[in-house]
Design a protein around this motif. Sequence first.
Motif, PDB file in Angstrom:
ATOM      1  N   ASP A 156      10.268  -4.479  -9.095  1.00  0.00           N
ATOM      2  CA  ASP A 156      10.722  -3.539  -8.307  1.00  0.00           C
ATOM      3  C   ASP A 156      12.166  -2.278  -9.008  1.00  0.00           C
ATOM      4  OD1 ASP A 156       8.884  -3.295  -7.098  1.00  0.00           O
ATOM      5  OD2 ASP A 156       9.497  -4.302  -5.216  1.00  0.00           O
ATOM      6  N   CYS A 157      13.116  -3.084  -8.871  1.00  0.00           N
ATOM      7  CA  CYS A 157      14.509  -2.612  -9.815  1.00  0.00           C
ATOM      8  C   CYS A 157      14.586  -3.138 -11.130  1.00  0.00           C
ATOM      9  CB  CYS A 157      14.935  -2.508  -8.781  1.00  0.00           C
ATOM     10  SG  CYS A 157      16.511  -1.229  -8.958  1.00  0.00           S
ATOM     11  N   PRO A 158      14.231  -2.553 -12.139  1.00  0.00           N
ATOM     12  CA  PRO A 158      14.598  -3.070 -13.839  1.00  0.00           C
ATOM     13  C   PRO A 158      16.259  -3.706 -13.736  1.00  0.00           C
ATOM     14  CG  PRO A 158      12.756  -1.652 -13.808  1.00  0.00           C
ATOM     15  CD  PRO A 158      13.385  -1.508 -12.144  1.00  0.00           C
ATOM     16  N   GLN A 159      16.646  -4.241 -14.156  1.00  0.00           N
ATOM     17  CA  GLN A 159      18.272  -4.666 -13.813  1.00  0.00           C
ATOM     18  C   GLN A 159      18.263  -5.072 -15.897  1.00  0.00           C
ATOM     19  OE1 GLN A 159      20.362  -5.508 -11.185  1.00  0.00           O
ATOM     20  NE2 GLN A 159      18.161  -4.178 -10.481  1.00  0.00           N
ATOM     21  N   ASP A 160      17.846  -5.349 -16.088  1.00  0.00           N
ATOM     22  CA  ASP A 160      17.915  -5.080 -17.774  1.00  0.00           C
ATOM     23  C   ASP A 160      16.956  -4.370 -19.271  1.00  0.00           C
ATOM     24  OD1 ASP A 160      15.267  -7.466 -17.922  1.00  0.00           O
ATOM     25  OD2 ASP A 160      16.591  -9.247 -17.625  1.00  0.00           O
ATOM     26  N   TYR A 161      17.005  -4.118 -19.995  1.00  0.00           N
ATOM     27  CA  TYR A 161      16.290  -3.985 -20.846  1.00  0.00           C
ATOM     28  C   TYR A 161      15.056  -4.799 -20.939  1.00  0.00           C
ATOM     29  CZ  TYR A 161      20.269  -1.548 -23.472  1.00  0.00           C
ATOM     30  OH  TYR A 161      21.464  -1.563 -23.941  1.00  0.00           O
ATOM     31  N   ASP A 162      14.970  -6.244 -20.665  1.00  0.00           N
ATOM     32  CA  ASP A 162      13.267  -6.297 -21.575  1.00  0.00           C
ATOM     33  C   ASP A 162      12.427  -6.090 -19.824  1.00  0.00           C
ATOM     34  OD1 ASP A 162      14.068  -7.887 -23.091  1.00  0.00           O
ATOM     35  OD2 ASP A 162      14.235 -10.082 -22.415  1.00  0.00           O
ATOM     36  N   GLN A 163      12.674  -5.862 -18.929  1.00  0.00           N
ATOM     37  CA  GLN A 163      12.139  -5.191 -17.666  1.00  0.00           C
ATOM     38  C   GLN A 163      11.914  -3.790 -17.872  1.00  0.00           C
ATOM     39  OE1 GLN A 163      14.777  -6.820 -14.211  1.00  0.00           O
ATOM     40  NE2 GLN A 163      14.275  -8.728 -13.908  1.00  0.00           N
ATOM     41  N   TRP A 164      13.002  -3.350 -18.282  1.00  0.00           N
ATOM     42  CA  TRP A 164      12.809  -1.543 -18.481  1.00  0.00           C
ATOM     43  C   TRP A 164      11.838  -1.546 -19.396  1.00  0.00           C
ATOM     44  CZ3 TRP A 164      13.708   2.448 -15.711  1.00  0.00           C
ATOM     45  CH2 TRP A 164      14.451   2.579 -14.866  1.00  0.00           C
ATOM     46  N   LEU A 165      11.720  -2.580 -20.516  1.00  0.00           N
ATOM     47  CA  LEU A 165      10.293  -2.346 -21.673  1.00  0.00           C
ATOM     48  C   LEU A 165       8.786  -2.491 -21.780  1.00  0.00           C
ATOM     49  CD1 LEU A 165      13.729  -1.607 -23.583  1.00  0.00           C
ATOM     50  CD2 LEU A 165      12.256  -2.959 -25.601  1.00  0.00           C
ATOM     51  N   ILE A 166       9.245  -2.736 -19.662  1.00  0.00           N
ATOM     52  CA  ILE A 166       8.162  -3.740 -19.945  1.00  0.00           C
ATOM     53  C   ILE A 166       6.259  -2.216 -20.044  1.00  0.00           C
ATOM     54  CG2 ILE A 166       5.936  -5.145 -17.629  1.00  0.00           C
ATOM     55  CD1 ILE A 166       8.389  -6.389 -17.433  1.00  0.00           C
ATOM     56  N   PRO A 167       6.708  -1.291 -19.354  1.00  0.00           N
ATOM     57  CA  PRO A 167       5.330  -0.262 -19.328  1.00  0.00           C
ATOM     58  C   PRO A 167       5.446  -0.031 -20.924  1.00  0.00           C
ATOM     59  CG  PRO A 167       7.616   0.810 -18.289  1.00  0.00           C
ATOM     60  CD  PRO A 167       7.816  -1.401 -18.053  1.00  0.00           C
ATOM     61  N   PHE A 168       6.348   0.156 -21.615  1.00  0.00           N
ATOM     62  CA  PHE A 168       6.436   0.905 -23.417  1.00  0.00           C
ATOM     63  C   PHE A 168       5.589   0.356 -23.820  1.00  0.00           C
ATOM     64  CE2 PHE A 168       7.924   0.814 -27.552  1.00  0.00           C
ATOM     65  CZ  PHE A 168       7.744   2.282 -26.979  1.00  0.00           C
ATOM     66  N   ALA A 169       6.045  -1.500 -23.925  1.00  0.00           N
ATOM     67  CA  ALA A 169       4.985  -2.281 -24.655  1.00  0.00           C
ATOM     68  C   ALA A 169       3.446  -2.588 -24.187  1.00  0.00           C
ATOM     69  CB  ALA A 169       5.333  -4.181 -23.713  1.00  0.00           C
ATOM     70  N   GLN A 170       3.658  -2.407 -22.835  1.00  0.00           N
ATOM     71  CA  GLN A 170       2.061  -1.596 -22.491  1.00  0.00           C
ATOM     72  C   GLN A 170       1.114  -0.960 -22.669  1.00  0.00           C
ATOM     73  OE1 GLN A 170       2.848  -2.547 -18.028  1.00  0.00           O
ATOM     74  NE2 GLN A 170       2.938  -5.256 -18.541  1.00  0.00           N
ATOM     75  N   PHE A 171       2.188   0.530 -22.927  1.00  0.00           N
ATOM     76  CA  PHE A 171       1.415   1.225 -23.140  1.00  0.00           C
ATOM     77  C   PHE A 171       1.453   2.315 -24.200  1.00  0.00           C
ATOM     78  CE2 PHE A 171       0.865   0.678 -18.653  1.00  0.00           C
ATOM     79  CZ  PHE A 171       0.068   1.495 -18.150  1.00  0.00           C
TER      80      PHE A 171
END
Length: 490
Positions: A156-171
């Motif tokens: 729900d609240c991204p804390q690190d780069y990996d978590q922030w990049l998930i939607p980029f990796a998916q879309f």
Amino acid sequence: MTLNIDQIAQKKVAVIGGGIAGATTALHLAEQGIHIDLIEKNDSLVCGPPICHLHAGGNLYREISVEQCIELLEQSIDSVRLYPHTLNKRPTLIVVPHSDGGDPMALLSRLEQIRTVYQELVAKDEANQVLGNPLDYFKLYSRDDLEKLKSAEQVDCPQDYDQWLIPFAQFADLEGIKYPVVAVNEFGWSVFRIAASAMLALEKLPTSRVMVSTKLVDMTRVNDQWQLTLHHQPSNTTMQHDYDYVINACGFETGIVDDLADAPRQRMVEFKAAYVTQWAQNQQWWPEVIFHGPRGTPNGMAQLTPYSNSIFQLHGMTKDITLFDGGLVASNSLTSQPQLPSRLVDKIAQGWCESVRVARSNRAIEHMSRFVPDYASAIEFGTPLYGAQQIPGSDDTLRAADVSFSEKNYARIEVVKGSSALEAAKKIVSQWQLVQSVAEEAGTAAGANRSIEAIHPISCALSEQQVVEKAQQLAVERGYPIELAQVYGK
């Protein structure tokens, strides 16, 4: 000659223009006991060109020097400390598509230099750590790294780069880009929360007078002072006031006041626009994403700036999206004011024709969908963020600039990026020795060792709730979604 404290108290400064440069300068002076009048022709402050990005390191601009990048980093840190409730804390991704001729590895050396400077600034003063841990200033991602993130579920609240990049990796179209992708802590910056912060603080300062809906008509030198003729538009009245110092902070109209002051200056002006869209299909927290591309071509840079509730601001550095035919103009020997085409001046003064707004917004969506295919389902979502910015001199790639001086106690603020405004204000009070004499009387070392927070107790004491509430009010009044004023990110 250095003035004594009583002489300083009697001095009066006019700041003409209430954009981020003028409002920040007025705030900086008034917090230190200097009497200022802030004169703004519109009915509120900081309502000029779009600001969405802090530029803490200048990584959006491959063409600028490392020296400019470091200037922007230092200025950004100071600006955040002055306006502590204005950041949207999400990273920015720097992506080089195959349609661009650049090499992503070419960014690495500069990023390492910027990180080193950031580490040194934090070691010098812990309060400078406004961009996260210096060791985490940036991170590189390979294709394999992104493929691994495709199957991850975002918290729900991204804390690190990996978590922030998930939607980029998916879309994002991972086939269409070069590697590595760079994630960097260049955060978002809310123009509405900057405006709210400045307005709330100036209201509390007894040494400041904000004169909105007031236009400068003329200025002349009378007995070693500037006599300004002002027209207050709601009451249709004209008045004259005398000032010891005049600061021209008129943004893209700086040349108009230069002409009135008989202080010629070479500059350029560029009109740009960004578009507000909604991508309802998205339910994730996105980073900002920059897809590099050659400016002014059909493959120009695409910029995706996220806000809450699936609202995204788009830039497309093509001539039919963010850039405009005739949108970059220069001054000449007859006037210091570059002349934009009337159709662009009309946009600034009167707003947008709906058909043009919709057409350009849809082209921005189409441009972004080249890199994020599902973005084709997004819709335009109202008034663009737009305006013109000045660029002093003749180098249209200049991004780090602040102030220049003329004789007769006249200065012009020439910021290209909003984060340079505080630096310009500091140079003005140093050049004119305004704050120095006050500090000497108080027994301090000319204020040089005082922190930004100590110099600005009013602005730094504002609460996040106060700032957000005021910012949301401004967004509604100006016809924008309130999401553009809300806090986004951790």
